[in-house]
Design a protein around this motif. Structure first.
Motif, PDB file in Angstrom:
ATOM      1  N   SER A 122     -36.707  18.794  65.645  1.00 28.54           N
ATOM      2  CA  SER A 122     -36.791  20.152  66.173  1.00 28.54           C
ATOM      3  C   SER A 122     -38.121  20.783  65.736  1.00 28.54           C
ATOM      4  O   SER A 122     -38.524  20.661  64.585  1.00 28.54           O
ATOM      5  CB  SER A 122     -35.610  20.974  65.694  1.00 28.54           C
ATOM      6  N   PRO A 123     -38.808  21.469  66.666  1.00 26.22           N
ATOM      7  CA  PRO A 123     -40.115  22.043  66.329  1.00 26.22           C
ATOM      8  C   PRO A 123     -40.108  22.926  65.078  1.00 26.22           C
ATOM      9  O   PRO A 123     -41.007  22.765  64.231  1.00 26.22           O
ATOM     10  CB  PRO A 123     -40.492  22.826  67.578  1.00 26.22           C
ATOM     11  N   LEU A 182     -40.297  20.799  61.985  1.00 31.59           N
ATOM     12  CA  LEU A 182     -41.561  20.078  61.889  1.00 31.59           C
ATOM     13  C   LEU A 182     -42.699  21.004  61.458  1.00 31.59           C
ATOM     14  O   LEU A 182     -43.591  20.592  60.718  1.00 31.59           O
ATOM     15  CB  LEU A 182     -41.880  19.413  63.230  1.00 31.59           C
ATOM     16  N   PHE A 183     -42.645  22.255  61.894  1.00 28.14           N
ATOM     17  CA  PHE A 183     -43.691  23.181  61.453  1.00 28.14           C
ATOM     18  C   PHE A 183     -43.556  23.499  59.972  1.00 28.14           C
ATOM     19  O   PHE A 183     -44.551  23.713  59.287  1.00 28.14           O
ATOM     20  CB  PHE A 183     -43.723  24.442  62.322  1.00 28.14           C
ATOM     21  N   LEU A 223     -45.336  20.753  58.433  1.00 29.99           N
ATOM     22  CA  LEU A 223     -46.780  20.890  58.628  1.00 29.99           C
ATOM     23  C   LEU A 223     -47.363  21.819  57.563  1.00 29.99           C
ATOM     24  O   LEU A 223     -48.440  21.566  57.010  1.00 29.99           O
ATOM     25  CB  LEU A 223     -47.067  21.430  60.034  1.00 29.99           C
ATOM     26  N   ILE A 229     -47.588  19.928  54.316  1.00 32.50           N
ATOM     27  CA  ILE A 229     -48.720  18.998  54.332  1.00 32.50           C
ATOM     28  C   ILE A 229     -50.042  19.747  54.152  1.00 32.50           C
ATOM     29  O   ILE A 229     -50.947  19.287  53.458  1.00 32.50           O
ATOM     30  CB  ILE A 229     -48.715  18.189  55.647  1.00 32.50           C
ATOM     31  N   CYS A 250     -40.979  28.946  64.525  1.00 32.72           N
ATOM     32  CA  CYS A 250     -41.921  27.876  64.181  1.00 32.72           C
ATOM     33  C   CYS A 250     -43.055  28.423  63.308  1.00 32.72           C
ATOM     34  O   CYS A 250     -43.384  27.848  62.268  1.00 32.72           O
ATOM     35  CB  CYS A 250     -42.551  27.277  65.442  1.00 32.72           C
ATOM     36  N   LEU A 251     -43.652  29.538  63.748  1.00 32.91           N
ATOM     37  CA  LEU A 251     -44.780  30.089  62.991  1.00 32.91           C
ATOM     38  C   LEU A 251     -44.317  30.590  61.629  1.00 32.91           C
ATOM     39  O   LEU A 251     -45.027  30.451  60.631  1.00 32.91           O
ATOM     40  CB  LEU A 251     -45.442  31.213  63.786  1.00 32.91           C
ATOM     41  N   PHE A 252     -43.116  31.160  61.577  1.00 30.91           N
ATOM     42  CA  PHE A 252     -42.599  31.642  60.305  1.00 30.91           C
ATOM     43  C   PHE A 252     -42.354  30.473  59.351  1.00 30.91           C
ATOM     44  O   PHE A 252     -42.694  30.531  58.165  1.00 30.91           O
ATOM     45  CB  PHE A 252     -41.304  32.418  60.532  1.00 30.91           C
ATOM     46  N   ASP A 273     -45.414  29.150  57.709  1.00 30.25           N
ATOM     47  CA  ASP A 273     -45.762  29.933  56.533  1.00 30.25           C
ATOM     48  C   ASP A 273     -44.850  29.605  55.357  1.00 30.25           C
ATOM     49  O   ASP A 273     -45.316  29.441  54.220  1.00 30.25           O
ATOM     50  CB  ASP A 273     -45.663  31.423  56.876  1.00 30.25           C
ATOM     51  N   PHE A 279     -56.905  21.623  61.382  1.00 26.66           N
ATOM     52  CA  PHE A 279     -55.596  21.188  60.927  1.00 26.66           C
ATOM     53  C   PHE A 279     -54.476  21.745  61.806  1.00 26.66           C
ATOM     54  O   PHE A 279     -53.553  21.022  62.185  1.00 26.66           O
ATOM     55  CB  PHE A 279     -55.401  21.625  59.467  1.00 26.66           C
ATOM     56  N   ILE A 311     -46.940  17.739  66.783  1.00 24.16           N
ATOM     57  CA  ILE A 311     -45.551  18.181  66.924  1.00 24.16           C
ATOM     58  C   ILE A 311     -45.177  18.281  68.401  1.00 24.16           C
ATOM     59  O   ILE A 311     -44.072  17.895  68.794  1.00 24.16           O
ATOM     60  CB  ILE A 311     -45.333  19.520  66.176  1.00 24.16           C
ATOM     61  N   THR A 352     -42.073  16.152  69.898  1.00 26.63           N
ATOM     62  CA  THR A 352     -40.878  16.781  70.473  1.00 26.63           C
ATOM     63  C   THR A 352     -40.892  16.776  72.001  1.00 26.63           C
ATOM     64  O   THR A 352     -39.833  16.946  72.616  1.00 26.63           O
ATOM     65  CB  THR A 352     -40.713  18.225  69.970  1.00 26.63           C
TER      66      THR A 352
END
Ligand SMILES: Nc1ncnc2c1ncn2[C@@H]1O[C@H](COP(=O)(O)O)[C@@H](O)[C@H]1O
Ligand SMILES: Nc1ncnc2c1ncn2[C@@H]1O[C@H](COP(=O)(O)O)[C@@H](O)[C@H]1O
Ligand SMILES: Nc1ncnc2c1ncn2[C@@H]1O[C@H](COP(=O)(O)O)[C@@H](O)[C@H]1O
Ligand code: NA
Ligand code: NA
Ligand code: NA
Lengths: 98, 331, 331, 98, 331, 98
Positions: free
Chosen positions: B10-11, B14-15, B18, B21, B210-212, B215, C177, C185, C189
Motif C-alpha cells: 500500500s502506498p 511504502l512512503f 521511504l 530510508i 502518504c505525505l504524512f 514525514d 531522492f 513506489i 503499486t
C-alpha cells in the motif's frame, strides 16, 4: 539611552505559556518570543520536528531596567528551568528611549 | 502470508519506509514543520468528520454504547499494569509517562488499519472513531494520577497539582479537541454536510496520508538513531534493551487483551480489528504534549521513542496483518 | 504562432507572470516559505508517482534503456563544454557551478512541457520521468569533479574532498531522492496504487502548479532585480551581459543537441520534445543546494539567477513552443 | 550566576549541519539554533525565499563558561565563515545556574 | 427562522464556532501561521478565478457596469460618515482606521454568503466578485485622506505623506492584487482554464473554508478576550461599550444602505444579498495591513477587534440570514 | 577580534521593510532579521496569529564596529519606534574577523 539588563531564556515550547504567564505575574515590562528554535544541551538534541511541538524550544528576550524586577524574574524562572531544562543568560545593554 | 504482502504494497506504508530510508542514507529530505503539523490537523479533521457522519447514519444501540464503555475502560486499565511493571526498573516519572502513552491511542495506526480493511473489502463501523477519540483522555489522567500517588514527596511538592489543568490537558488537548469537535460537526451536519466537504475529507485522504507517513518515517528514524547513540545527559544508563523489549511486548499483550474484549462483545471482524489496534497502539502526539506539561521530569527520549520509533512501525508493518490473521482465526 | 498563443493562455504560465508583476509593482504578495516548499515536494511526489505508474504500465525495452543512457550521458557531457567555455571569463568555481546547473534539469519546466503536450493532444511516455530523475546527479558530480581538477591548489587544500559526501549530495539530495522514491513506489503499486491517490496526484496537479508558479514568478523576478542592481559585495564586476547572454544561449544550444539525440534515437514527437526540454533546462533547486555545500566559493547570485530568472522563464514562455515547432518541422 | 561567553553565529542554512557537527566535535556544552532568518551583508541580500533553503541563514547561540572551549569553538568556526560568509560575535553574560 | 437554522447547520460556520470554543476552554488547538496564511491565499485565488470565469461566461452590459460603479462609490462613501461619527469620541487615527475598515469588505463573509445562497438554491452573478475586488482600495484611500486632512498638524509633520505609497498599499496590497490577478486570469482562460484547475478551485473550496474558519474562530475569540481584559497600555480608557455598539450598528446601518442601492439598481435576490453583505462587512486582512503602514498611530486593538471579533461573527451568524429575509420581504 | 556594538531592534512586521530600507540608506554594514516573533509590551500582546502579519514582530540584529554609524542608525530608527512601538537595545561585543 538607559542602562538595562537583557535576560535571554531558552525553554521548551510546551513550557512557553507557563513562562509568559510567570513573566506577566512578575510584572515584566514586556518580552519577545522567538518560536520553533532547535537546540542541543544536557538532555540531548531537540530537532523541532515533532507534531506535538514537543521537540522544539523557544527563545525569550526580556529587557528590564529595574534590578529588583530582574531578580524577581530570575527567581520565578529558576524552578521552571530546574524541572524542564533550558538556559537563562543575563547581560548588560543600553535601552534606546524613544 | 498474503495479508502481509498486500499490506506492504500500500502506498502510505511504502512512503513511511521511504522516510526511514531518507534518514538511513542521510538525505536532507524533510517536510517543513508547519506543513507536517497542518497535515496532522487535516487527518484528525477528516477522521473525525467521517466518523461523525457514520455515527449519524448508524443507529446507536446498547451494543455500541457498551463497546465505547469497554474502550474507555481499557484505556484507563492499560496504564495501571504498565506502570507497576515498569516502575521497578525505571523512574516513577518515566513509568507513568509510558503507561499513559500505551493506554492512549495512535490515530494514524487506526487510520492505516481502517484503510487496510477497506483494501481487503472488510466492513467496519463509524462509531469506532468515537471509541478512538474517547480513549485519549482517560490514559492521560491515569498516568498523571499514578505519578502523583507514587512519586517521592519532595518532587510532588515542587510540582503543585491542579485538577483544572489536568482536565484541560486531557480533554482539551489540541488533538483530542479537534477530533471530538469534527466528529460532533460531522454528526450534526450528516450526509448533507459530507457532500460539501467530500473531495477534501475523502478524496485526498490516502494521498495526504502518504505525505504524512513520509514525514513520520523521517521523524521515527531520527528518534531511533538518537536512541541508539547512547550519549550524553539523561539518556545515559537507560536500559535500552528493556525499552525495545517493552515497546514490542506491550502492543502484543494489549492486542490480546483487545482481542478478548472484542470476542466478549461479539464484534464483527472489521470492528474487532480496529478495537484491537486501538488498544495495541500507543500515542505519540496527544500524550507527549500533555506529559511535557504535567510530567516534565519524564524523559521524552524514552516514552516518545518507544511509541513512535518502535511500536508504531511494528504495528503498521507486522501488527495490523497479524492481529487480522488472529482475529480471523479466533472469531 | 498559434502554439505560442495557446501556451500563453494556460493558467499556470499566467500565474508565473502574475508573480513577476507583483514584484514589478512592489506588491507585498508572497507565498509563505514553508507552504512553497511543501508545494515543491508535492510536485516532485506527484510527478514521480505518475511516472512510476506509467513505467509499470509500459514495457521497458532496449529502446527505452538506450534513451535513458543517452539522457544520463548528456547530463554529464553538457557540464564539460559549458565549464571550458565559461572558465575563461569567470572564476573556476562559478564556471563549475553554472556547468552543473545546465547539465541538470528543471522539473517544473518538464512538467509544464508535459502539460503543454497534453493540451495539444500529443502523447508522451512515462519513462521520460525516469530520464529526468536520472539526469540530476551526473551533472552535480561532473561540476564538482571539474572544479577540484582545475581550481588553484591553495583553494583545493582549504576544502577537503570527500567522495562519500559527493555521492550523498548528488544521489540523496532531497529532490532527487523524493522523485526517485515516489517513482519506485508508483512502479511497485501500479494502477492499484494510483487509484488510491489519484485525486491528489492527478486532480489537483494543475491547480497547485498555478500556485507554485506564482511563487516562482515572485522569486525569479526578485533575483532578476537584485541582479540588475549591480551592487555591493561579490556581485561587483560580474560581467552582466555575459551572464544574460549565456543564460539564453546555453538552453538554445542544448535544445539543438537534444533534438539531434532525439532524431538519432527515433523518438516520437512528444518524447522528443520532453528530451529536448530536459537537456535545455537548468536546475534551480537540487543543484544550488548541492553547490552551497560542495562549492561555497561559487556565487549563487550568478548561477542561480541565470537558471531561475532568465533560462526558466525563457523556456516556459518561448522555448517550449519553439522547440515543439522545430521538432514538428524536422522529425 | 556564573560568568560566561555568548557566542552568536549567523551562517547560511546549507552550512547549518556542518556547523552543529563542528560544535559537537569541539565539545560545546550546547547550542540554540534559530532557523530561516533573513539578512544582508557583504554578499548581498539573503531573502529566505528559495526552495532549496539556499537563500536563508540561521542564527546560532552558544553559551560557554570555559574560555579554552570558547577559543576552540572560534578556531573551528573561522574557516567555515571564511569560505561561505556570515558573522560571529562574542559577548559577556551571566549564566543562571539552576 | 428556518434560514437561521439552515445557516447554523453548515459545516464552515460550525467550524468557526469550534475555533471559538477552543479558545474558551483554553485548548492549545491552533492552525500553524503559515498554513493559515496559505489557506487565505488559496481562498482569494479560488474566489477570484471563479469570478473571472463567471465574468467570461456572462455578458457585461450597462447594468453590470452601473452596479460596479455603485459598489465603488459606497466603499468610498461609507468611510466618510463613519469617520465623522466616530471622531468625536475616538482619536482621529482610530476613527480613520475604523472608517477604512468598514468601507472595505470581508472576502470570507462574501464567500459564506455565496455558499449560503448555493445551499438555498438562489442564483447569483459572477461579476459581484469583481465588485468585491474593487471595493477594497477606495476605502483605504479615503481613510488615509481623511486622517491626513483632520489630524493635528504636528502629527502630520512627523509622518510624511506619499501618494505613491498610498496607491501601492491600496491597489497592490497582497489580497487586492491576488484576487484581481486571479480574476483576470480566470477571465482570460475562461471555461477551458477552469477545467484544468476545477478540482482545486471548486472541489476543495468548502472543505478548506472549514479549516480556514476554524482558524478565524480561534483568532477572533483571542482578540475578543484580549479586548475584554482592559489592561495595560493603549487599551486603557478605550470606550469598550462604544466599540461593541459601533461594531454592531455599523454593519446593520450599512446593510440597509446596501439594500437601498440594490433596490434602486433592480438587482435579483441573490445579487442583492451579496451587495448588501459587501457593504455591511468590514475588512480584517487588507485594511489592517495597509493601516499599519499608513496610520501606525491607530490602535489595531480597536479597529481590528471590531471587525474581526464582533462584526464578522455577527454577519456570519445572524447578518446573512437576516439580510436575506429582509431582501425577500422588500424586493 | 574587533570590538563592535550589537544593535537589537524589535519592531512590528509591517514595518520591517521600512526598517531595512532605513538601514540600507544609513549605510549599515549588514543585518540579520528573525521574522514572525511574538511579544508583549506597552501596547499589549502580539500573538503572531493574524493573516495580515499584523500581529507579529521581527527581531533585527546589526553588528557595527563604527560608532558614528551606530549613532546614525539609532537616529534613523528612533522616529520609527516612536510612531509604531518596539524596542532597541545596544550592547558590546567582539567581532570575529575571518
Ligand atoms: N550551552 C548552551 N548554549 C546555548 N543553548 C543551550 C545551551 N545549553 C542548552 N541550550 C538550549 O537549551 C535547551 C535545553 O537544554 P538542556 O536542558 O540542557 O537540554 C537546548 O535544547 C538548547 O536549545
Ligand atoms: N553587520 C552585520 N550585522 C548583522 N548581521 C550580519 C552583518 N553582516 C552580515 N550579517 C549576516 O550574515 C549573513 C552573511 O553575511 P555576508 O557573508 O557578509 O554576506 C548576512 O546575510 C546577514 O544575515
Ligand atoms: N521589555 C521588553 N523586552 C523585550 N521585548 C519587548 C519589551 N517591550 C517590548 N518588547 C517587544 O516590542 C514589541 C512592541 O512593544 P510595545 O511597543 O512596547 O508594545 C513587543 O510586542 C515585544 O515583542
Ligand atoms: Na493503546
Ligand atoms: Na539541462
Ligand atoms: Na463594507
Amino acid at each position: 539611552m538607559k542602562p538595562c539588563k537583557r535576560i535571554e531564556i531558552v525553554i521548551e515550547t510546551p513550557m512557553a505559556q507557563t513562562l509568559t504567564e510567570l513573566l506577566r505575574q512578575a510584572g515584566a515590562p514586556g518580552f519577545t518570543l522567538v518560536p520553533e528554535v532547535r537546540g542541543a544541551g544536557d538532555r540531548g538534541e531537540r530537532r523541532a520536528d515533532e507534531l506535538s511541538g514537543d521537540s522544539s524550544n523557544c527563545l525569550v528576550l526580556i529587557a528590564c531596567d529595574d534590578q529588583a524586577m530582574v531578580d524577581t524574574i530570575l527567581e520565578a524562572v529558576r524552578p521552571l528551568l530546574s524541572r524542564s531544562g533550558g538556559i537563562c543568560l543575563v547581560s548588560e545593554a543600553q535601552w534606546l528611549r524613544h | 502470508m498474503s495479508v502481509f504482502l498486500s499490506n506492504l504494497g500500500s502506498p502510505p506504508l511504502l512512503f513511511f519506509f521511504l522516510g526511514v530510508i531518507a534518514v538511513v542514507v542521510r538525505s536532507d529530505l524533510e517536510i517543513p514543520a508547519q506543513a507536517a503539523k497542518f497535515l496532522s490537523l487535516y487527518l484528525l479533521f477528516a477522521i473525525g468528520f467521517k466518523g461523525g457522519v457514520a455515527l449519524a447514519e448508524s443507529n446507536i444501540d446498547g451494543g455500541v454504547l457498551l463497546t465505547l464503555l469497554v474502550a474507555v475502560a481499557m484505556s484507563a486499565l492499560v496504564p495501571v499494569y504498565t506502570f507497576f511493571l515498569l516502575k521497578k526498573r525505571l523512574s516513577t516519572a518515566d513509568a507513568a509517562a509510558i503507561a499513559a502513552t500505551y493506554g492512549s491511542v495512535s490515530a494514524v495506526t487506526f487510520v492505516t488499519a481502517a484503510g487496510y480493511l477497506d483494501m481487503q473489502g472488510v466492513a467496519w463501523s463509524g462509531y469506532l472513531v468515537a471509541a478512538m477519540a474517547l480513549m485519549e483522555s482517560p490514559a492521560i489522567i491515569m498516568g498523571i494520577v499514578l505519578y502523583k500517588r507514587y512519586a517521592s514527596s519532595d518532587v510532588a511538592v515542587a510540582s503543585p497539582f491542579s485538577w483544572r489543568q489536568l482536565l484541560s490537558e486531557s480533554l482539551f488537548n489540541a488533538s483530542v479537541f479537534l477530533i471530538l469537535g469534527s466528529m460532533l460537526i460531522g454528526w450534526i451536519t450528516g450526509p448533507a454536510g459530507m457532500s460539501q466537504v467530500e473531495p477534501l475529507v475523502k478524496g485526498l485522504f490516502l494521498g495526504l496520508l502518504c505525505l504524512f507517513l513520509l514525514d513520520m518515517g523521517i521523524v521515527a528514524a531520527r528518534r531511533f538513531r538518537d536512541f541508539r547513540q547512547v550519549g550524553a545527559g539523561r539518556h545515559k544508563g537507560q536500559p535500552v534493551s528493556l525499552m525495545v523489549g517493552a515497546a514490542l511486548a506491550i502492543p502484543v499483550f494489549n492486542a490480546l487483551l483487545g482481542l478478548g474484549a472484542a470476542a466478549l462483545l461479539g464484534l464483527s471482524e472489521g470492528d474487532a480489528l480496529l478495537l484491537i489496534v486501538l488498544v495495541a497502539s500507543g500515542s505519540y502526539i496527544a500524550v507527549p504534549a500533555a506529559m511535557r506539561l504535567a510530567l516534565p521530569e519524564a524523559n521524552p527520549g524514552t516514552y516518545l521513542t518507544m511509541s513512535l520509533a518502535i511500536t508504531f512501525p511494528f504495528n503498521l508493518l507486522l501488527g495490523i496483518p497479524a492481529y487480522h490473521a488472529l482475529t480471523r482465526w479466533l472469531l
